[in-house]
Design a protein around this motif. Structure first.
Motif, PDB file in Angstrom:
ATOM      1  N   LEU A 109      -8.146 -10.477   6.773  1.00  0.00           N
ATOM      2  CA  LEU A 109      -8.768 -10.522   8.098  1.00  0.00           C
ATOM      3  C   LEU A 109     -10.214 -10.005   8.039  1.00  0.00           C
ATOM      4  CD1 LEU A 109      -6.224  -9.238  10.777  1.00  0.00           C
ATOM      5  CD2 LEU A 109      -7.489 -11.391  10.761  1.00  0.00           C
ATOM      6  N   VAL A 110     -10.360  -8.843   7.375  1.00  0.00           N
ATOM      7  CA  VAL A 110     -11.692  -8.240   7.287  1.00  0.00           C
ATOM      8  C   VAL A 110     -12.637  -9.176   6.527  1.00  0.00           C
ATOM      9  CG1 VAL A 110     -12.992  -6.216   6.474  1.00  0.00           C
ATOM     10  CG2 VAL A 110     -10.709  -5.918   7.414  1.00  0.00           C
ATOM     11  N   MET A 111     -12.119  -9.829   5.506  1.00  0.00           N
ATOM     12  CA  MET A 111     -12.940 -10.785   4.725  1.00  0.00           C
ATOM     13  C   MET A 111     -13.437 -11.923   5.622  1.00  0.00           C
ATOM     14  SD  MET A 111     -13.065  -9.931   1.434  1.00  0.00           S
ATOM     15  CE  MET A 111     -13.401 -11.444   0.578  1.00  0.00           C
ATOM     16  N   ILE A 112     -12.538 -12.397   6.486  1.00  0.00           N
ATOM     17  CA  ILE A 112     -12.928 -13.491   7.395  1.00  0.00           C
ATOM     18  C   ILE A 112     -13.997 -13.003   8.367  1.00  0.00           C
ATOM     19  CG2 ILE A 112     -12.088 -14.956   9.295  1.00  0.00           C
ATOM     20  CD1 ILE A 112      -9.349 -14.958   7.794  1.00  0.00           C
ATOM     21  N   TRP A 113     -13.772 -11.806   8.927  1.00  0.00           N
ATOM     22  CA  TRP A 113     -14.693 -11.291   9.954  1.00  0.00           C
ATOM     23  C   TRP A 113     -16.074 -10.964   9.382  1.00  0.00           C
ATOM     24  CZ3 TRP A 113     -10.419  -7.537  12.043  1.00  0.00           C
ATOM     25  CH2 TRP A 113      -9.535  -8.258  12.828  1.00  0.00           C
ATOM     26  N   THR A 114     -16.104 -10.471   8.155  1.00  0.00           N
ATOM     27  CA  THR A 114     -17.418 -10.096   7.607  1.00  0.00           C
ATOM     28  C   THR A 114     -18.108 -11.284   6.927  1.00  0.00           C
ATOM     29  OG1 THR A 114     -16.349  -9.379   5.574  1.00  0.00           O
ATOM     30  CG2 THR A 114     -16.848  -7.664   7.193  1.00  0.00           C
ATOM     31  N   GLY A 115     -17.370 -12.349   6.733  1.00  0.00           N
ATOM     32  CA  GLY A 115     -17.952 -13.520   6.058  1.00  0.00           C
ATOM     33  C   GLY A 115     -17.605 -13.484   4.583  1.00  0.00           C
ATOM     34  N   GLY A 120     -19.153  -7.222  -0.181  1.00  0.00           N
ATOM     35  CA  GLY A 120     -19.533  -5.797  -0.176  1.00  0.00           C
ATOM     36  C   GLY A 120     -19.250  -5.160   1.167  1.00  0.00           C
ATOM     37  N   ARG A 121     -19.559  -5.889   2.261  1.00  0.00           N
ATOM     38  CA  ARG A 121     -19.306  -5.349   3.602  1.00  0.00           C
ATOM     39  C   ARG A 121     -17.802  -5.170   3.824  1.00  0.00           C
ATOM     40  NH1 ARG A 121     -23.049  -9.354   7.249  1.00  0.00           N
ATOM     41  NH2 ARG A 121     -25.026  -8.910   6.228  1.00  0.00           N
ATOM     42  N   ALA A 122     -17.036  -6.186   3.397  1.00  0.00           N
ATOM     43  CA  ALA A 122     -15.577  -6.114   3.586  1.00  0.00           C
ATOM     44  C   ALA A 122     -15.006  -4.933   2.814  1.00  0.00           C
ATOM     45  CB  ALA A 122     -14.936  -7.413   3.115  1.00  0.00           C
ATOM     46  N   ILE A 123     -15.488  -4.747   1.581  1.00  0.00           N
ATOM     47  CA  ILE A 123     -14.982  -3.636   0.755  1.00  0.00           C
ATOM     48  C   ILE A 123     -15.298  -2.296   1.406  1.00  0.00           C
ATOM     49  CG2 ILE A 123     -15.298  -2.453  -1.477  1.00  0.00           C
ATOM     50  CD1 ILE A 123     -15.833  -5.366  -2.615  1.00  0.00           C
ATOM     51  N   THR A 124     -16.540  -2.175   1.917  1.00  0.00           N
ATOM     52  CA  THR A 124     -16.936  -0.911   2.565  1.00  0.00           C
ATOM     53  C   THR A 124     -16.066  -0.653   3.795  1.00  0.00           C
ATOM     54  OG1 THR A 124     -19.175  -1.289   1.805  1.00  0.00           O
ATOM     55  CG2 THR A 124     -18.901   0.371   3.516  1.00  0.00           C
ATOM     56  N   PHE A 197     -10.419  -5.588  -5.687  1.00  0.00           N
ATOM     57  CA  PHE A 197      -9.379  -6.452  -6.268  1.00  0.00           C
ATOM     58  C   PHE A 197      -9.009  -7.563  -5.301  1.00  0.00           C
ATOM     59  CE2 PHE A 197      -8.328  -3.124  -9.415  1.00  0.00           C
ATOM     60  CZ  PHE A 197      -8.185  -3.917 -10.536  1.00  0.00           C
ATOM     61  N   VAL A 198      -8.827  -7.170  -4.013  1.00  0.00           N
ATOM     62  CA  VAL A 198      -8.411  -8.143  -3.019  1.00  0.00           C
ATOM     63  C   VAL A 198      -9.528  -9.152  -2.764  1.00  0.00           C
ATOM     64  CG1 VAL A 198      -7.599  -8.446  -0.648  1.00  0.00           C
ATOM     65  CG2 VAL A 198      -6.890  -6.454  -1.949  1.00  0.00           C
ATOM     66  N   ALA A 199     -10.775  -8.649  -2.684  1.00  0.00           N
ATOM     67  CA  ALA A 199     -11.916  -9.543  -2.440  1.00  0.00           C
ATOM     68  C   ALA A 199     -12.044 -10.518  -3.610  1.00  0.00           C
ATOM     69  CB  ALA A 199     -13.184  -8.727  -2.272  1.00  0.00           C
ATOM     70  N   GLY A 200     -11.830 -10.013  -4.821  1.00  0.00           N
ATOM     71  CA  GLY A 200     -11.767 -10.851  -6.023  1.00  0.00           C
ATOM     72  C   GLY A 200     -12.952 -11.776  -6.211  1.00  0.00           C
ATOM     73  N   SER A 201     -14.110 -11.366  -5.696  1.00  0.00           N
ATOM     74  CA  SER A 201     -15.254 -12.258  -5.772  1.00  0.00           C
ATOM     75  C   SER A 201     -16.346 -11.617  -6.621  1.00  0.00           C
ATOM     76  CB  SER A 201     -15.771 -12.516  -4.349  1.00  0.00           C
ATOM     77  OG  SER A 201     -17.106 -12.918  -4.381  1.00  0.00           O
ATOM     78  N   GLY A 202     -17.207 -12.418  -7.168  1.00  0.00           N
ATOM     79  CA  GLY A 202     -18.330 -11.895  -7.948  1.00  0.00           C
ATOM     80  C   GLY A 202     -19.455 -11.397  -7.070  1.00  0.00           C
ATOM     81  N   GLY A 203     -19.260 -11.478  -5.735  1.00  0.00           N
ATOM     82  CA  GLY A 203     -20.323 -11.055  -4.820  1.00  0.00           C
ATOM     83  C   GLY A 203     -20.586  -9.568  -4.886  1.00  0.00           C
TER      84      GLY A 203
END
Lengths: 255, 247
Positions: A109-115, A120-124, A197-203
């Motif tokens: 959910l947080v990933m969707i909301w932050t884009g 980085g924003r979602a992780i924070t 880990f959950v974000a799993g992105s190179g961003g």
């Protein structure tokens, strides 16, 4: 037990484990992708020092940012709740519900909301959610923990609600706030790593991302090197927070 | 002149009746001791007189303001994060006195209890007796007309208790506030008070009002005098009889 023995005991145990591990890998010819020898991990640490330090800083900066945001929000909310018990009653169940819900379940959910392009924003944010509760519950409990007899004296001397908050309740809450921040510091690092880990992105290329990337390529020595960097970073941070805790509490108690 | 009075006061808690009905009058400059078994409502009576609790029935009359009352508890109840001086100055600052004036008055009060040299010490650095003296100095800081002492020496050793008892009487002699002193110790009650009120087990009622012999502060050898021993016996007998009747 004297001081030298206390330092030597864990060092000796770690040395025995590392030597045994090294010998087992060499004598049994364990494949390096399955279990690299400590010497291979050390070599990986030395060669990847710079990218590992950068990744550690990425994870650490997200965890510390989360800690600051969690601290500000939790203390402000506890303070408002402390002044108005009805607000505290309203906030408590929501805070508990968010705390007991696994952060990995909230992550999408947080990933969707932050884009999706801003991991980085979602992780924070996810690390903030994890770090929020111990500070909030510590602050809320601390604001209620003032000595009741001292509270009666404040009432007797006609202290206003504001005077009671500033001169009694906030100072009484200091040990609880310190403990809450200590727990939250460890949780913020764990939260940042889990969220990576959950974000799993190179961003957001933190230590968890390096672990995932190296594991995908079966570069197990690099996985261990990242783990060593992560453990060293978390231990150092915990040590600093423990030192700050001792200093603050000894100042508070006048010992 | 009456300072504070409980008239047919009764206090009930959720677990049952806690106190009374009770009548108790404290006159100006009077030192009264309240003795009774644990749980008879002595501390409740004290909180009623301080205006910190309301009765379920009856009335509490006071001829003085809330700010003219001071309270000392069984524990010193000092703020650990403040120095001895700041603890004593606290009630003055709460009542709006300026920092320097509060500091000056707090220094005087600390000197009165013999702790001028410990002004910068924190409570954790003080012995039990010293911490209790700081607590007394804080109670005196507002120059109260009513001083309520809730078993203030219960946690101290015998020698410190006796020294502090004399200190309290010395302080009373200087500014003469009315004092209500709660204690379990009959000898301490007879030594320190002009009147000893004996309470029955909970819900507490006053079953005896005994005037002690001699004037305050007590002369040397008072504790060994026949009149003192006799009064201690009388109070002890009343206490024992009220306990027996309750059983």
């Amino acid at each position: 037990m004297n001081r030298i023995a206390r330092i030597l005991a864990p060092l000796t145990l770690v040395t025995i484990i590392l030597v045994g591990w090294e010998l087992a890998c060499r004598l049994m010819s364990v494949p390096v992708y399955l279990l690299p020898a400590p010497s291979a991990i050390a070599a990986s640490l030395a060669s990847d020092w710079s990218p590992l330090a950068a990744a550690a800083w990425t994870t650490l900066s997200m965890a510390l940012t989360a800690l600051v945001i969690a601290s500000l929000c939790a203390c402000a909310l506890a303070l408002i709740g402390g002044l108005n018990p009805l607000i505290e009653q309203a906030v408590q169940p929501i805070a508990v519900t968010v705390q007991v819900t696994p952060v990995v379940a909230i992550a999408p959910l947080v990933m969707i909301w932050t884009g999706l392009d801003h991991p980085g924003r979602a992780i924070t944010i996810l690390a903030t959610i994890v770090a929020f509760f111990p500070i909030y519950s510590g602050a809320a409990a601390g604001l209620r923990a003032a000595d009741p007899d001292l509270g009666r004296l404040f009432d007797l001397y006609g202290a206003s609600r504001w005077q009671k908050l500033i001169r009694l309740r906030l100072p009484s809450a200091v040990p609880f706030l310190v403990e809450g921040h200590k727990v939250a510091t460890a949780l913020a690092v764990i939260g940042a790593v889990v969220a990576e880990f959950v974000a799993g992105s190179g961003g957001a290329q933190g230590l968890a991302w390096r672990i995932i990337e190296s594991a995908n390529r079966l570069q197990t020595a690099r996985v261990f090197a990242a783990l060593v960097a992560l453990a060293a970073m978390a231990t150092l941070l915990y040590g600093l927070v423990s030192l700050a805790e001792r200093k603050i509490l000894s100042w508070w108690a006048g010992r | 002149m009456m300072i504070a009075e409980l008239r047919s006061v009764r206090v009930d808690y959720s677990r049952g009746p806690a106190l009374g009905p009770i009548d108790l009058t404290l006159a100006a400059e009077e030192v009264v001791a309240l003795v009774g078994p644990s749980g008879c409502g002595k501390s409740t009576a004290m909180r009623l007189l301080a205006g910190l609790e309301q009765p379920c029935a009856g009335s509490v009359e006071r001829s003085i303001g809330k700010g003219q009352t001071s309270l000392v508890f069984q524990a010193p109840t000092l703020a650990p994060w403040l120095t001895a001086l700041d603890n004593v100055a606290l009630p003055l600052k709460l009542s709006g006195l300026s920092g320097e004036a509060a500091r000056q008055r707090a220094e005087d009060c600390l000197a009165q209890v013999g702790l001028k040299g410990a002004a910068g010490a924190r409570p954790a650095q003080l012995s039990g007796g010293m911490a209790m003296r700081v607590s007394l100095a804080r109670a005196l800081a507002t120059d109260p007309r009513l001083l309520l002492l809730d078993e203030p020496f219960a946690a101290l050793d015998e020698i410190t208790r006796r020294t502090l008892a004399d200190d309290v009487l010395g302080l009373w002699f200087r500014s003469r506030p009315a004092i209500l002193f709660v204690t379990h110790n009959v000898e301490e009650a007879v030594y320190m008070a002009q009147r000893v009120l004996v309470m029955s087990p909970g819900p507490g009622r006053i079953v005896g009002d005994i005037r002690t012999p001699g004037d305050l502060p007590r002369p040397e050898g008072y504790r060994t005098s026949a009149a003192f021993r006799e009064t201690v016996e009388t109070v002890s007998r009343l206490l024992a009889a009220s306990l027996k009747a309750a059983a």
